[in-house]
Design a protein around this motif. Structure first.
Motif, PDB file in Angstrom:
ATOM      1  N   MET A 154      31.433 -44.149  23.271  1.00 18.25           N
ATOM      2  CA  MET A 154      32.825 -44.479  23.594  1.00 18.25           C
ATOM      3  C   MET A 154      33.017 -44.736  25.092  1.00 18.25           C
ATOM      4  O   MET A 154      33.820 -45.580  25.484  1.00 18.25           O
ATOM      5  CB  MET A 154      33.729 -43.329  23.116  1.00 18.25           C
ATOM      6  CG  MET A 154      35.178 -43.696  23.039  1.00 18.25           C
ATOM      7  SD  MET A 154      35.404 -45.102  21.927  1.00 18.25           S
ATOM      8  CE  MET A 154      37.125 -45.377  22.086  1.00 18.25           C
ATOM      9  N   GLU A 155      32.249 -44.014  25.930  1.00 18.24           N
ATOM     10  CA  GLU A 155      32.385 -44.187  27.386  1.00 18.24           C
ATOM     11  C   GLU A 155      31.904 -45.583  27.796  1.00 18.24           C
ATOM     12  O   GLU A 155      32.487 -46.218  28.672  1.00 18.24           O
ATOM     13  CB  GLU A 155      31.573 -43.119  28.138  1.00 18.24           C
ATOM     14  CG  GLU A 155      31.909 -41.689  27.783  1.00 18.24           C
ATOM     15  CD  GLU A 155      33.278 -41.256  28.286  1.00 18.24           C
ATOM     16  OE1 GLU A 155      33.948 -42.021  28.987  1.00 18.24           O
ATOM     17  OE2 GLU A 155      33.687 -40.116  27.945  1.00 18.24           O
ATOM     18  N   PHE A 183      31.994 -48.174  25.847  1.00 15.14           N
ATOM     19  CA  PHE A 183      33.004 -49.124  25.369  1.00 15.14           C
ATOM     20  C   PHE A 183      34.164 -49.192  26.369  1.00 15.14           C
ATOM     21  O   PHE A 183      34.696 -50.266  26.655  1.00 15.14           O
ATOM     22  CB  PHE A 183      33.560 -48.715  23.991  1.00 15.14           C
ATOM     23  CG  PHE A 183      32.513 -48.573  22.915  1.00 15.14           C
ATOM     24  CD1 PHE A 183      31.291 -49.231  23.010  1.00 15.14           C
ATOM     25  CD2 PHE A 183      32.748 -47.774  21.783  1.00 15.14           C
ATOM     26  CE1 PHE A 183      30.319 -49.088  22.022  1.00 15.14           C
ATOM     27  CE2 PHE A 183      31.786 -47.636  20.801  1.00 15.14           C
ATOM     28  CZ  PHE A 183      30.570 -48.288  20.914  1.00 15.14           C
ATOM     29  N   ILE A 227      38.170 -52.090  18.466  1.00 18.56           N
ATOM     30  CA  ILE A 227      37.359 -50.898  18.196  1.00 18.56           C
ATOM     31  C   ILE A 227      37.536 -50.454  16.749  1.00 18.56           C
ATOM     32  O   ILE A 227      36.560 -50.213  16.036  1.00 18.56           O
ATOM     33  CB  ILE A 227      37.739 -49.742  19.171  1.00 18.56           C
ATOM     34  CG1 ILE A 227      37.080 -49.954  20.523  1.00 18.56           C
ATOM     35  CG2 ILE A 227      37.375 -48.375  18.609  1.00 18.56           C
ATOM     36  CD1 ILE A 227      35.604 -49.587  20.577  1.00 18.56           C
ATOM     37  N   VAL A 236      34.398 -50.545  14.345  1.00 17.27           N
ATOM     38  CA  VAL A 236      33.915 -49.223  13.906  1.00 17.27           C
ATOM     39  C   VAL A 236      33.967 -49.129  12.381  1.00 17.27           C
ATOM     40  O   VAL A 236      33.053 -48.609  11.747  1.00 17.27           O
ATOM     41  CB  VAL A 236      34.749 -48.107  14.578  1.00 17.27           C
ATOM     42  CG1 VAL A 236      34.555 -46.774  13.887  1.00 17.27           C
ATOM     43  CG2 VAL A 236      34.372 -47.992  16.046  1.00 17.27           C
ATOM     44  N   LYS A 282      32.215 -44.357  12.805  1.00 22.12           N
ATOM     45  CA  LYS A 282      33.323 -43.542  13.308  1.00 22.12           C
ATOM     46  C   LYS A 282      32.850 -42.162  13.785  1.00 22.12           C
ATOM     47  O   LYS A 282      33.326 -41.637  14.797  1.00 22.12           O
ATOM     48  CB  LYS A 282      34.371 -43.391  12.200  1.00 22.12           C
ATOM     49  CG  LYS A 282      35.738 -43.011  12.722  1.00 22.12           C
ATOM     50  CD  LYS A 282      36.731 -42.924  11.594  1.00 22.12           C
ATOM     51  CE  LYS A 282      38.034 -42.349  12.129  1.00 22.12           C
ATOM     52  NZ  LYS A 282      38.954 -42.033  11.061  1.00 22.12           N
ATOM     53  N   LEU A 334      30.936 -41.811  17.561  1.00 24.53           N
ATOM     54  CA  LEU A 334      31.501 -42.353  18.799  1.00 24.53           C
ATOM     55  C   LEU A 334      31.502 -41.365  19.966  1.00 24.53           C
ATOM     56  O   LEU A 334      31.470 -41.758  21.124  1.00 24.53           O
ATOM     57  CB  LEU A 334      32.934 -42.845  18.573  1.00 24.53           C
ATOM     58  CG  LEU A 334      33.069 -44.079  17.688  1.00 24.53           C
ATOM     59  CD1 LEU A 334      34.525 -44.504  17.591  1.00 24.53           C
ATOM     60  CD2 LEU A 334      32.230 -45.229  18.206  1.00 24.53           C
ATOM     61  N   ASN A 335      31.556 -40.076  19.639  1.00 23.37           N
ATOM     62  CA  ASN A 335      31.623 -39.085  20.717  1.00 23.37           C
ATOM     63  C   ASN A 335      30.353 -38.247  20.840  1.00 23.37           C
ATOM     64  O   ASN A 335      30.356 -37.169  21.421  1.00 23.37           O
ATOM     65  CB  ASN A 335      32.858 -38.191  20.520  1.00 23.37           C
ATOM     66  CG  ASN A 335      34.126 -39.004  20.663  1.00 23.37           C
ATOM     67  OD1 ASN A 335      34.271 -39.755  21.631  1.00 23.37           O
ATOM     68  ND2 ASN A 335      35.007 -38.926  19.691  1.00 23.37           N
ATOM     69  N   CYS A 385      26.178 -49.453  17.702  1.00 25.68           N
ATOM     70  CA  CYS A 385      27.030 -49.228  18.873  1.00 25.68           C
ATOM     71  C   CYS A 385      26.783 -50.301  19.941  1.00 25.68           C
ATOM     72  O   CYS A 385      27.710 -50.711  20.638  1.00 25.68           O
ATOM     73  CB  CYS A 385      26.802 -47.829  19.448  1.00 25.68           C
ATOM     74  SG  CYS A 385      27.399 -46.549  18.352  1.00 25.68           S
TER      75      CYS A 385
END
Lengths: 263, 326
Positions: free
Chosen positions: B116-117, B119, B137, B141, B147, B150-151, B165
């Motif tokens: 996510m960072e 992105f 997104i 995703v 989903k 992402l983190n 990703c």
């Protein structure tokens, strides 16, 4: 706003390597200790040395901060990783200047290293007050900060150019190491340039290395008069413009040689 | 409307040549020999908007070099390249906002941070509005089903998850032209299938021009209606896959399953036997007589099942590379 967000994102990345960053900071600290020991003995045995031991202690303390905060090491990233291993590809595909994205990658490291340096400075100058001689006035801080900003920009741009030599050389380590040695000698990392013989000192003072570390240190030490500070800033502006032009030139020439190997 | 136009593109690399051994090393210290390696040799082609094209060729054929010239990474030695009306090597920001390059072996994601960072970084760099970023997104995703990752730190993701990703990072700014260099390399068959479906869907939905290189014929067969075969820097074929099969498939493959064992010798008269066991045979039969042969086998032998098919595209391409006649 865009730049701030990019900067903050890179700062987040840096926190993943905070321990490594701290160890890097310790290197100049350790390197300075033998120098202080050397001068302690030298000032005791030779009365002709124009600097007092307190001045020398202060010089090396501020030098540690200057080295950690102002000296860019981006040439390794640029030459070894981006150009030789082909990582430059991912930067080239983005609508953002390579020079500036590297700048934003570098800044968080300098900020964190500077934080360590300033902490060390505060601790030492408070606990061992009698061993240091630092009198900061508003003028000194003002000119010192301006000179530091120029110093960092010169160092960063110069190191980018050193990294670009990898466009033409399969192994540009020799260039990088030569620059490293020259910086140690001519940026005052061994002895203050003031203690060099007269004529030699004049020449060395005009080289770009002094503008990268030595001059801000001298200003913060209070060893530069107003006219000297103006002269220092003028020399720094000259070198910054010179390197910015050279950086554009080498980039434009070098990028045509890029083979995107490793990709 | 043409998305890509290439005229007489040539890219040479200057390569240092050294004789083997210490003597060679000493000699090259004083006198270095160089030669020009022709990575891409005078190629021309045009690609329409929304086309999905496959570049195929052996290692070192010039596929990736062509892709790098089209995306502006490499400065052509000579020739003209135009992508969306831009000269790629100028790398104007407006051009870079409209294209994307994904390389299967390299990543642009931050290794130590969650995807996510990366992105978010691309959002800032490509100046994607908050609204579009959120929309893109969500869409990507969902399409790629990532989903849950992402983190999570990128280094902890599987190759397939990382590749997905990577694609999201490359597509966040909705590029009109997408260059994919070996996008499915190293992925398992299920993941390859998923990625292919995604590429096809992206091409349809956004009318994006997609150029891909791949070693897997499956990628090309499933995705590309037009292929360019490159060898030694030259395009030796540019056209549809069906056309290749028509032109080069001199034989058809007959697979016959018998209800009772049939002797091999009795089947040799029909063509070249590729595979044989008592109850099953695969025979390569001349294309024009394949129907006659099939009907004769049906009449003369106890056939349970029979199947006539074109040879695999991979076999045809291998034949083209070997004969180099197009």
């Amino acid at each position: 706003m865009k730049f701030l967000k990019i900067f903050l994102l890179h700062f987040e990345g840096l926190f993943e390597h905070r321990f490594r960053s701290f160890i890097w900071f310790l290197i100049p600290v350790i390197n300075m200790l033998p120098m202080i020991l050397f001068w302690t003995l030298a000032t005791k045995t030779n009365q002709n040395i124009s600097w007092s031991m307190r001045s020398l202690n202060s010089y090396y303390l501020i030098l540690i901060i200057a080295i950690s905060m102002l000296t860019s090491h981006i040439e390794e990233d640029v030459g070894d990783i981006d150009i030789k291993q082909g990582e430059l590809t991912r930067y080239l595909m983005r609508p953002f200047s390579y020079y500036w994205i590297k700048f934003f990658e570098e800044i968080p490291y300098r900020v964190l290293q500077g934080f360590y340096g300033i902490t060390l400075f505060l601790v030492f100058s408070t606990i061992f007050r009698d061993y240091f001689q630092i009198n900061l006035s508003t003028g000194i801080i003002f000119f010192g900060l301006i000179s530091s900003i120029f110093a960092f920009l010169i160092s960063f741009t110069f190191k980018m150019i050193v990294g670009y030599t990898a466009f033409w050389m399969t192994d540009n380590r020799a260039v990088a190491e030569t620059v490293y040695i020259l910086t140690i000698i001519f940026a005052g990392q061994v002895i203050p340039l003031d203690l060099f013989p007269n004529q030699f000192r004049e020449i060395v003072g005009l080289l770009p290395f002094a503008s990268m570390i030595y001059y801000p240190v001298i200003i913060f030490l209070g060893k530069a008069t107003f006219s000297v500070m103006l002269k220092i800033i003028s020399i720094q502006i000259f070198w910054l413009i010179f390197f910015l032009i050279l950086e554009r030139f080498t980039w434009r020439k070098g990028i045509k040689e890029f083979t995107a190997l490793g990709q | 409307m043409k998305s890509v136009s290439v005229k007489n593109l040539t890219k040479y690399f200057r390569v240092h040549q050294k004789e083997a051994g210490v003597a060679g090393s000493l000699k090259s210290l004083f006198h270095r020999k160089y030669y020009d390696s022709k990575a891409v040799d005078n190629i021309s082609f045009e690609i329409d908007e929304g086309e999905l094209i496959g570049f195929i060729g052996p290692n070192g054929a010039g596929k990736t070099t062509t892709l790098k010239c089209l995306s502006g990474l490499l400065h052509p030695t000579s020739g003209e390249v135009s992508v969306l009306g831009f000269k790629p090597f100028d790398r104007k920001n407006e051009f870079l906002r409209k294209i994307s390059l994904v390389m299967g072996q390299k990543n642009q994601l931050w290794w130590d941070l969650p995807p996510m960072e990366s992105f978010l970084l691309n959002k800032e760099i490509y100046q994607v509005s908050d609204r579009n970023f959120k929309k893109n997104i969500e869409e990507l995703v969902t399409l790629l089903d990532v989903k849950d990752v992402l983190n999570i730190q990128v280094r902890r993701l599987s190759l397939g998850q990382r590749m997905k990703c990577e694609l999201i990072a490359a597509l966040i700014h909705s590029p009109h032209v997408l260059f994919l260099d070996e996008p499915t390399i190293g992925l398992d068959v299920v993941m390859q299938k998923n990625l292919r479906s995604f590429i096809k869907e992206y091409n349809k939905r956004f009318n994006a021009t997609i150029i891909l290189t791949s070693h897997y014929m499956g990628d090309v067969e499933e995705l590309c209606s037009r292929v360019m075969i490159i060898d030694h820097g030259k395009i030796i074929y540019d056209g549809s896959l069906e056309q290749i099969i028509k032109k080069y498939a001199k034989n058809k493959l007959l697979t016959v399953i018998f209800s009772k064992a049939v002797e091999k010798e009795k089947l040799q008269q029909f063509g070249q036997i590729k595979e044989y066991d008592n109850l099953k045979v695969r025979i390569a039969v001349a294309k024009e007589s394949s129907n006659k042969v099939a009907s004769k086998i049906l009449n003369d032998f106890p056939v349970e099942d029979i199947n006539i098919e074109d040879p695999e595209i991979e076999t045809i391409v291998r034949f083209i590379f070997k004969s180099k006649k197009v």
